[in-house]
Design a protein around this motif. Structure first.
Motif, PDB file in Angstrom:
ATOM      1  N   ASN A  67      29.133   5.690 -30.114  1.00  0.00           N
ATOM      2  CA  ASN A  67      28.050   6.326 -30.867  1.00  0.00           C
ATOM      3  C   ASN A  67      26.763   5.528 -30.744  1.00  0.00           C
ATOM      4  O   ASN A  67      26.428   4.695 -31.602  1.00  0.00           O
ATOM      5  CB  ASN A  67      28.466   6.479 -32.334  1.00  0.00           C
ATOM      6  N   VAL A  68      26.067   5.775 -29.655  1.00  0.00           N
ATOM      7  CA  VAL A  68      24.782   5.131 -29.394  1.00  0.00           C
ATOM      8  C   VAL A  68      23.789   6.188 -28.908  1.00  0.00           C
ATOM      9  O   VAL A  68      24.171   7.287 -28.520  1.00  0.00           O
ATOM     10  CB  VAL A  68      24.893   4.009 -28.332  1.00  0.00           C
ATOM     11  N   THR A  69      22.529   5.826 -28.956  1.00  0.00           N
ATOM     12  CA  THR A  69      21.491   6.674 -28.380  1.00  0.00           C
ATOM     13  C   THR A  69      20.465   5.778 -27.711  1.00  0.00           C
ATOM     14  O   THR A  69      20.493   4.543 -27.872  1.00  0.00           O
ATOM     15  CB  THR A  69      20.836   7.562 -29.458  1.00  0.00           C
ATOM     16  N   ARG A  70      19.551   6.377 -26.965  1.00  0.00           N
ATOM     17  CA  ARG A  70      18.567   5.576 -26.243  1.00  0.00           C
ATOM     18  C   ARG A  70      17.572   4.934 -27.195  1.00  0.00           C
ATOM     19  O   ARG A  70      17.094   5.562 -28.132  1.00  0.00           O
ATOM     20  CB  ARG A  70      17.850   6.450 -25.202  1.00  0.00           C
ATOM     21  N   LYS A  71      17.265   3.683 -26.938  1.00  0.00           N
ATOM     22  CA  LYS A  71      16.329   2.942 -27.774  1.00  0.00           C
ATOM     23  C   LYS A  71      14.897   3.283 -27.396  1.00  0.00           C
ATOM     24  O   LYS A  71      14.517   3.189 -26.227  1.00  0.00           O
ATOM     25  CB  LYS A  71      16.541   1.429 -27.606  1.00  0.00           C
ATOM     26  N   PRO A  72      14.084   3.681 -28.381  1.00  0.00           N
ATOM     27  CA  PRO A  72      12.667   3.912 -28.086  1.00  0.00           C
ATOM     28  C   PRO A  72      11.993   2.620 -27.626  1.00  0.00           C
ATOM     29  O   PRO A  72      12.328   1.527 -28.094  1.00  0.00           O
ATOM     30  CB  PRO A  72      12.096   4.358 -29.442  1.00  0.00           C
ATOM     31  N   THR A  73      11.040   2.755 -26.728  1.00  0.00           N
ATOM     32  CA  THR A  73      10.370   1.562 -26.215  1.00  0.00           C
ATOM     33  C   THR A  73       9.602   0.825 -27.299  1.00  0.00           C
ATOM     34  O   THR A  73       9.389  -0.384 -27.205  1.00  0.00           O
ATOM     35  CB  THR A  73       9.399   1.939 -25.077  1.00  0.00           C
ATOM     36  N   ALA A  84      15.984  -2.280 -33.601  1.00  0.00           N
ATOM     37  CA  ALA A  84      16.966  -1.239 -33.278  1.00  0.00           C
ATOM     38  C   ALA A  84      18.323  -1.562 -33.893  1.00  0.00           C
ATOM     39  O   ALA A  84      19.005  -0.673 -34.416  1.00  0.00           O
ATOM     40  CB  ALA A  84      17.085  -1.080 -31.762  1.00  0.00           C
ATOM     41  N   ALA A  85      18.709  -2.830 -33.866  1.00  0.00           N
ATOM     42  CA  ALA A  85      19.990  -3.225 -34.443  1.00  0.00           C
ATOM     43  C   ALA A  85      19.993  -3.126 -35.962  1.00  0.00           C
ATOM     44  O   ALA A  85      21.055  -3.116 -36.588  1.00  0.00           O
ATOM     45  CB  ALA A  85      20.334  -4.654 -34.019  1.00  0.00           C
ATOM     46  N   ALA A  86      18.813  -3.050 -36.568  1.00  0.00           N
ATOM     47  CA  ALA A  86      18.702  -2.971 -38.032  1.00  0.00           C
ATOM     48  C   ALA A  86      18.832  -1.553 -38.566  1.00  0.00           C
ATOM     49  O   ALA A  86      19.002  -1.364 -39.773  1.00  0.00           O
ATOM     50  CB  ALA A  86      17.350  -3.548 -38.471  1.00  0.00           C
ATOM     51  N   LEU A  87      18.775  -0.552 -37.705  1.00  0.00           N
ATOM     52  CA  LEU A  87      18.696   0.832 -38.172  1.00  0.00           C
ATOM     53  C   LEU A  87      20.014   1.518 -38.539  1.00  0.00           C
ATOM     54  O   LEU A  87      20.071   2.225 -39.547  1.00  0.00           O
ATOM     55  CB  LEU A  87      18.001   1.696 -37.110  1.00  0.00           C
ATOM     56  N   PRO A  88      21.087   1.393 -37.764  1.00  0.00           N
ATOM     57  CA  PRO A  88      22.220   2.321 -37.932  1.00  0.00           C
ATOM     58  C   PRO A  88      22.841   2.364 -39.322  1.00  0.00           C
ATOM     59  O   PRO A  88      22.922   3.446 -39.932  1.00  0.00           O
ATOM     60  CB  PRO A  88      23.222   1.833 -36.878  1.00  0.00           C
ATOM     61  N   ILE A  89      23.308   1.255 -39.846  1.00  0.00           N
ATOM     62  CA  ILE A  89      24.070   1.300 -41.097  1.00  0.00           C
ATOM     63  C   ILE A  89      23.182   1.616 -42.287  1.00  0.00           C
ATOM     64  O   ILE A  89      23.452   2.547 -43.062  1.00  0.00           O
ATOM     65  CB  ILE A  89      24.832  -0.025 -41.314  1.00  0.00           C
ATOM     66  N   THR A 139      23.128   5.270 -44.227  1.00  0.00           N
ATOM     67  CA  THR A 139      23.478   5.264 -45.649  1.00  0.00           C
ATOM     68  C   THR A 139      22.388   5.910 -46.482  1.00  0.00           C
ATOM     69  O   THR A 139      22.659   6.721 -47.382  1.00  0.00           O
ATOM     70  CB  THR A 139      23.728   3.825 -46.133  1.00  0.00           C
ATOM     71  N   ALA A 140      21.144   5.555 -46.203  1.00  0.00           N
ATOM     72  CA  ALA A 140      20.019   6.110 -46.964  1.00  0.00           C
ATOM     73  C   ALA A 140      19.953   7.624 -46.839  1.00  0.00           C
ATOM     74  O   ALA A 140      19.841   8.347 -47.841  1.00  0.00           O
ATOM     75  CB  ALA A 140      18.711   5.477 -46.486  1.00  0.00           C
ATOM     76  N   LEU A 141      20.041   8.128 -45.618  1.00  0.00           N
ATOM     77  CA  LEU A 141      19.954   9.578 -45.415  1.00  0.00           C
ATOM     78  C   LEU A 141      21.163  10.288 -45.999  1.00  0.00           C
ATOM     79  O   LEU A 141      21.040  11.379 -46.573  1.00  0.00           O
ATOM     80  CB  LEU A 141      19.837   9.888 -43.919  1.00  0.00           C
ATOM     81  N   LYS A 184      30.148   8.502 -59.071  1.00  0.00           N
ATOM     82  CA  LYS A 184      30.312   8.629 -57.623  1.00  0.00           C
ATOM     83  C   LYS A 184      29.888   7.364 -56.897  1.00  0.00           C
ATOM     84  O   LYS A 184      28.767   6.882 -57.054  1.00  0.00           O
ATOM     85  CB  LYS A 184      29.525   9.817 -57.082  1.00  0.00           C
ATOM     86  N   PHE A 185      30.790   6.855 -56.070  1.00  0.00           N
ATOM     87  CA  PHE A 185      30.520   5.726 -55.182  1.00  0.00           C
ATOM     88  C   PHE A 185      30.573   6.262 -53.757  1.00  0.00           C
ATOM     89  O   PHE A 185      31.607   6.766 -53.317  1.00  0.00           O
ATOM     90  CB  PHE A 185      31.566   4.630 -55.370  1.00  0.00           C
ATOM     91  N   SER A 186      29.472   6.184 -53.044  1.00  0.00           N
ATOM     92  CA  SER A 186      29.420   6.685 -51.670  1.00  0.00           C
ATOM     93  C   SER A 186      29.654   5.522 -50.716  1.00  0.00           C
ATOM     94  O   SER A 186      28.868   4.571 -50.680  1.00  0.00           O
ATOM     95  CB  SER A 186      28.057   7.336 -51.381  1.00  0.00           C
ATOM     96  N   ALA A 187      30.768   5.579 -49.961  1.00  0.00           N
ATOM     97  CA  ALA A 187      31.179   4.407 -49.201  1.00  0.00           C
ATOM     98  C   ALA A 187      31.214   4.596 -47.693  1.00  0.00           C
ATOM     99  O   ALA A 187      31.252   3.613 -46.958  1.00  0.00           O
ATOM    100  CB  ALA A 187      32.559   3.961 -49.674  1.00  0.00           C
ATOM    101  N   SER A 188      31.226   5.815 -47.208  1.00  0.00           N
ATOM    102  CA  SER A 188      31.345   5.998 -45.765  1.00  0.00           C
ATOM    103  C   SER A 188      30.610   7.254 -45.335  1.00  0.00           C
ATOM    104  O   SER A 188      30.398   8.169 -46.121  1.00  0.00           O
ATOM    105  CB  SER A 188      32.815   6.090 -45.346  1.00  0.00           C
ATOM    106  N   GLY A 189      30.231   7.258 -44.067  1.00  0.00           N
ATOM    107  CA  GLY A 189      29.472   8.394 -43.572  1.00  0.00           C
ATOM    108  C   GLY A 189      29.770   8.693 -42.124  1.00  0.00           C
ATOM    109  O   GLY A 189      30.866   8.437 -41.626  1.00  0.00           O
ATOM    110  N   SER A 190      28.767   9.196 -41.434  1.00  0.00           N
ATOM    111  CA  SER A 190      28.936   9.675 -40.068  1.00  0.00           C
ATOM    112  C   SER A 190      28.291   8.735 -39.070  1.00  0.00           C
ATOM    113  O   SER A 190      27.090   8.472 -39.143  1.00  0.00           O
ATOM    114  CB  SER A 190      28.316  11.067 -39.923  1.00  0.00           C
TER     115      SER A 190
END
Length: 296
Positions: A103-109, A116-121, A125-127, A242-248
């Motif tokens: 599960n990766v995508t192309r990194k914007p320049t 980029a490494a700071a974004l996924p988790i 979670t925020a969204l 509600k505790f939200s613990a996992s996503g997509s």
């Protein structure tokens, strides 16, 4: 290849540099030459053994869930080419010179490797939680921990949606929270009355990204537990909240995050061999931004 491994649970000193085999990608996977790896609280919770009952690992184990780097080898049907710059979630540990990923995508320049490494988790979670809260334009949302990694992204996304955000943070972070588009309110004793002063017509939802024991007061503020979600306070389970613990983990989520052009705040960056120090810094909660490991 070099990797940071643990052979037992314990303090940060159990993190050791080791020589391990380079992994080979399977169908749908790419092998990534890692440039930056995100350091998250779940990493040191796994390392310490605090997650052993719900998320056990086999030793030796390579930590790290987030990566950014260059595709080095491609499995069948992966949809990338050698040399592509990507970021996303690691299938194998990201604290390494090479890691497998699906599960990766192309990194914007315009994004640096640490950004980029700071974004996924934190971004996912925020969204996810804003979606679970069904936040709508014109509503008022309280975000506890608005200056933290998840809180920053949630604040920006909710503001962009057209919601009014009341961001709880320390006094020293109030200007930063305001710059994200929120109404800053200081956390601590009396926070409920301060929120009511800032939102005299009431609030519609509460997102607890801090875990500072605010759940009961948040229910009182809302008048109902229906639109309260925490990602940080396990007391929610005992209180029936509600505790939200996992996503997509999906490329679509990453592409959504990129399209939002979120402001990313970076903290210290450590060399791969300094992973133990990165864990100590992360555990203090005072890094001031996302901690990353840089892989040369």
């Amino acid at each position: 290849m070099r990797a940071i491994t643990i052979t037992q649970y314990g303090e940060p000193d159990v993190l050791r540099v080791a020589e391990v085999p380079v992994p080979e990608p399977g169908p749908g996977q790419v092998r990534v030459a890692v440039k930056a790896a995100g350091v998250n609280p779940i990493d040191w919770k796994i390392r310490s053994g605090a997650m052993a009952e719900v998320r056990p690992v086999e030793f030796p184990h390579i930590l790290g869930l987030e990566l950014a780097g260059v595709v080095d080898a491609v499995g069948e049907g992966a949809g990338f080419a050698v040399g592509d710059e990507v970021f996303g979630w690691a299938d194998t540990g990201a604290y390494a010179e090479y890691a497998l990923a699906t599960n990766v995508t192309r990194k914007p320049t315009g994004l640096s490797w640490p950004e980029a490494a700071a974004l996924p988790i934190a971004g996912e979670t925020a969204l996810r939680v804003l979606g679970e809260l069904a936040v709508k334009p014109g509503e008022t949302v309280v975000i506890h921990g608005a200056s933290g990694q998840v809180g920053r992204f949630a604040t920006q996304a909710a503001v962009a949606l057209g919601a009014t955000v009341i961001g709880l943070s320390s006094a020293r972070s109030s200007d930063e929270v305001k710059a994200l588009g929120a109404l800053p309110v200081e956390y601590g004793d009396g926070w409920v009355s301060r929120v009511r002063s800032a939102a005299p017509d009431g609030v519609d939802a509460v997102f607890d990204a801090a875990g500072f024991g605010v759940l009961s007061d948040s229910v009182e503020l809302l008048g109902s537990p229906d639109r309260l979600i925490t990602i940080a306070d396990p007391a929610a389970y005992a209180q029936g909240l509600k505790f939200s613990a996992s996503g997509s983990e999906s490329p679509a989520v990453l592409e959504d995050l990129v399209s939002r052009e979120l402001k990313i705040k970076l903290g210290p960056s450590y060399a791969l061999a300094e992973a133990a120090e990165a864990h100590r810094e992360s555990a203090t909660g005072h890094a001031g931004g996302k901690i990353t490991l840089t892989v040369d």
